[in-house]
Design a protein around this motif. Sequence first.
Motif, PDB file in Angstrom:
ATOM      1  N   TYR A  82      -6.982   1.969   1.061  1.00  0.00           N
ATOM      2  CA  TYR A  82      -5.692   2.640   0.903  1.00  0.00           C
ATOM      3  C   TYR A  82      -5.751   3.602  -0.285  1.00  0.00           C
ATOM      4  O   TYR A  82      -6.599   3.461  -1.171  1.00  0.00           O
ATOM      5  CB  TYR A  82      -4.568   1.622   0.668  1.00  0.00           C
ATOM      6  CG  TYR A  82      -4.263   0.743   1.865  1.00  0.00           C
ATOM      7  CD1 TYR A  82      -3.471   1.219   2.910  1.00  0.00           C
ATOM      8  CD2 TYR A  82      -4.763  -0.546   1.939  1.00  0.00           C
ATOM      9  CE1 TYR A  82      -3.185   0.411   4.001  1.00  0.00           C
ATOM     10  CE2 TYR A  82      -4.477  -1.361   3.028  1.00  0.00           C
ATOM     11  CZ  TYR A  82      -3.690  -0.875   4.063  1.00  0.00           C
ATOM     12  OH  TYR A  82      -3.411  -1.678   5.143  1.00  0.00           O
ATOM     13  N   MET A 118      -2.017   0.985  -4.375  1.00  0.00           N
ATOM     14  CA  MET A 118      -1.289  -0.254  -4.097  1.00  0.00           C
ATOM     15  C   MET A 118      -0.471  -0.664  -5.319  1.00  0.00           C
ATOM     16  O   MET A 118      -0.942  -0.554  -6.456  1.00  0.00           O
ATOM     17  CB  MET A 118      -2.255  -1.401  -3.769  1.00  0.00           C
ATOM     18  CG  MET A 118      -2.749  -1.466  -2.358  1.00  0.00           C
ATOM     19  SD  MET A 118      -3.843  -2.917  -2.177  1.00  0.00           S
ATOM     20  CE  MET A 118      -3.982  -2.972  -0.394  1.00  0.00           C
ATOM     21  N   PRO A 142       0.825  -1.207   0.000  1.00  0.00           N
ATOM     22  CA  PRO A 142       0.000   0.000   0.000  1.00  0.00           C
ATOM     23  C   PRO A 142       0.859   1.257   0.000  1.00  0.00           C
ATOM     24  O   PRO A 142       1.938   1.287   0.600  1.00  0.00           O
ATOM     25  CB  PRO A 142      -0.801  -0.125   1.297  1.00  0.00           C
ATOM     26  CG  PRO A 142       0.019  -0.987   2.187  1.00  0.00           C
ATOM     27  CD  PRO A 142       0.783  -1.912   1.293  1.00  0.00           C
ATOM     28  N   ALA A 191      -5.994  -0.673  -5.304  1.00  0.00           N
ATOM     29  CA  ALA A 191      -6.429  -0.404  -3.936  1.00  0.00           C
ATOM     30  C   ALA A 191      -7.953  -0.445  -3.824  1.00  0.00           C
ATOM     31  O   ALA A 191      -8.509  -0.976  -2.852  1.00  0.00           O
ATOM     32  CB  ALA A 191      -5.902   0.957  -3.481  1.00  0.00           C
ATOM     33  N   TYR A 237      -9.276  -4.020  -3.670  1.00  0.00           N
ATOM     34  CA  TYR A 237      -9.146  -4.586  -2.323  1.00  0.00           C
ATOM     35  C   TYR A 237     -10.223  -4.020  -1.398  1.00  0.00           C
ATOM     36  O   TYR A 237     -10.825  -4.748  -0.610  1.00  0.00           O
ATOM     37  CB  TYR A 237      -7.751  -4.294  -1.775  1.00  0.00           C
ATOM     38  CG  TYR A 237      -6.726  -5.354  -2.086  1.00  0.00           C
ATOM     39  CD1 TYR A 237      -6.166  -6.137  -1.078  1.00  0.00           C
ATOM     40  CD2 TYR A 237      -6.301  -5.597  -3.386  1.00  0.00           C
ATOM     41  CE1 TYR A 237      -5.218  -7.114  -1.347  1.00  0.00           C
ATOM     42  CE2 TYR A 237      -5.356  -6.572  -3.674  1.00  0.00           C
ATOM     43  CZ  TYR A 237      -4.816  -7.331  -2.648  1.00  0.00           C
ATOM     44  OH  TYR A 237      -3.893  -8.298  -2.926  1.00  0.00           O
ATOM     45  N   ASP A 238     -10.442  -2.721  -1.494  1.00  0.00           N
ATOM     46  CA  ASP A 238     -11.446  -2.062  -0.657  1.00  0.00           C
ATOM     47  C   ASP A 238     -12.833  -2.663  -0.898  1.00  0.00           C
ATOM     48  O   ASP A 238     -13.592  -2.933   0.043  1.00  0.00           O
ATOM     49  CB  ASP A 238     -11.441  -0.567  -0.956  1.00  0.00           C
ATOM     50  CG  ASP A 238     -12.525   0.191  -0.211  1.00  0.00           C
ATOM     51  OD1 ASP A 238     -12.792  -0.146   0.945  1.00  0.00           O
ATOM     52  OD2 ASP A 238     -13.104   1.115  -0.805  1.00  0.00           O
ATOM     53  N   ARG A 286      -4.351   3.035  -7.956  1.00  0.00           N
ATOM     54  CA  ARG A 286      -5.582   3.357  -7.219  1.00  0.00           C
ATOM     55  C   ARG A 286      -6.669   2.311  -7.494  1.00  0.00           C
ATOM     56  O   ARG A 286      -7.453   1.962  -6.610  1.00  0.00           O
ATOM     57  CB  ARG A 286      -6.065   4.758  -7.595  1.00  0.00           C
ATOM     58  CG  ARG A 286      -5.202   5.869  -7.006  1.00  0.00           C
ATOM     59  CD  ARG A 286      -5.843   7.247  -7.131  1.00  0.00           C
ATOM     60  NE  ARG A 286      -5.070   8.243  -6.415  1.00  0.00           N
ATOM     61  CZ  ARG A 286      -4.203   9.082  -6.979  1.00  0.00           C
ATOM     62  NH1 ARG A 286      -4.011   9.047  -8.293  1.00  0.00           N
ATOM     63  NH2 ARG A 286      -3.525   9.950  -6.247  1.00  0.00           N
TER      64      ARG A 286
END
Length: 642
Positions: A628, A631, A572, A617, A620-621, A614
């Motif tokens: 984050y 990543m 991250p 990230a 994952y979110d 982005r």
Amino acid sequence: MARLNLLEETRYEKLPVTVYPDQYLASKEVAQRIAELIKKKNEEGKKAILGLATGTTPIYVYKELVRMHKEDGLSFKNVVTFNLDEYYPMNPAAVQSYVTFMNENLFSKVDIDKNNIHIPDGSLPLDDIEEYCRGYEQKINEYGGIDLQILGIGRTGHIGFNEPGSAPNSGTRLVTLNDLTRRDAARDFGGKSNVPMKAITMGIGTIFKAREIILMAWSKHKASIIKKSVEEEVSADVPATFLQLCDNVEFFLDEDAASELTRFDTPWLVKDCTWTDQLVKKAVIWLARITNKPILKLTEEDYNNHGMAQLATQQGPVYNININIFNKVQQTITGWPGGKPDADDSQRPERATPAQKRVVIFSPHPDDDVISMGGTFIRLADQGHDVHVAYQTSGNTAVWDDDVLRFVEFSIDFLQSQGQDTKDLACTYDKMRSFFEGKKPNQVDIKEAQTIKGLIRKGEAIAGARFAGLSDDHIHFMALPFYDRMKTQKNVDFEDDIQQTMALLQQIKPHQVFAAGDFADPHGTHIKCFDIILQALLRLKKTEDWVKDCWLWMYRGAWHEFETHEIEMAVPLSPKEVERKRLAIFKHQSQKDRPVFPGDDAREFWVRAEDRNRETAKAYDQLGLAEYEAMEAFVKWDLSKN
């Protein structure tokens, strides 16, 4: 029963598809089919009428046919050929012409009668094209039509140069090329602006008349358009879908080109699966995306409604599956890409020891390191690891000619201001300026220009690595020989590249090696650079004990990120680290604003990198993990399997 299972497995596929482990085996099979046709027609006292394609796809087919001619006595005396297309306007003697391509790859190496070769003439006056195209069709008909038509496929779905919007009954004609097609051809022409706007092509209706049609496609680069062509409805938006209407067509694919077909990409939708850990991870992440839910909120109903009832039954209850996959994804996240000292590393992607690792970041081009893993690069240096960076090629192809003149003009002015002699440098300047004024598209630069372009990129790379925290003795500008050789040689030997790489690895004895894993790189440099590193490590593994403790991590460049289920280490980045990465990329001034070879993405490299990080990230979110700013993702290559 096996036949029924295959039909169920391929039920989304609207035409016959055969998948091979690689393009070489597939090409040999296509070549064998061609050879059998030629022999059969010869026994019947008839000519074999072939429709041929150009581009990188059929090259190994032609190589195999040449081998069969030389070693097995395959004769082409009874063969008549009609090529699909040609750029317009195009001088037949030009390097980029399909006349040149066919001569170099097939015709000059077999015993075909030159009078039996037909390739659209790109040198005709525009007023003569319509009549010429009618004559091309008539000539095909006079021979009784095409026995076997070989096709490739473009990323627009074009077959021949029949771009989106082409009619299924179209004949040979002059067409306007799609912008994506021209971008894909840009490197062959030294830039998109040099790619012809038009082409002469056989029509879809002409292709349909062939008694047998084989379409070939290789690499992940073609996977998306293959899925559309094979599984989606017939549409003029994707001309290759018209082949679904043929009874005599077959697609020959390698595993990468077939990878997005349903039976390979989401096999649980068409068959019972052997649920390996990796397949379970892929399926659960897919299910979370399809349902737009975090992993931990997936229900048994979600599993049952999306083809995953078998998994729920075999490994359920589903909440346990969810917890397991959530933990596996979470464990890929680490702020310590070199391993966290004095920590339990059993659930971490990297080892805790040694606390300070020797690291080599290999960068195929002089900016891939900061574009692809600049945040991780900076963090490894900040965390005290012994980091080296190795720039594998000079990257001198991707510098504007104007920049060369500007740098030399600066040097002349500087030397003159110091009262030094500039006569020799001025002569070099005049020589290069004269060359650039008469330079043809894609013409190889003279040596002096190549050297200066390489030095420009070297200076930028050193500036970027210094910004990341490295001292000059940890910056290695390798300029591997294969890169310049490939500009003038067709068969390039990589032995000295491997030896040079082995020497650097022996010098550093790294615990970690980072290498570009962009195997879909449209220019081919990345995969060649990776193969060189891999061969170097595999050779050293036989004699050097340190290789047993060396981990090889792959990163992705400016094209595509790894799929979430593939990622084994996700680093991250904070907003400040994203900014530091951006500033490192800015050191590569020759690649800013408008690089020489931008690919099919109009965004600047730093924008592409930030957007992609982005997006990783965000992925994952959306799975329910921590949010984050960005990543960077990595996948480990298992050296023990080689």
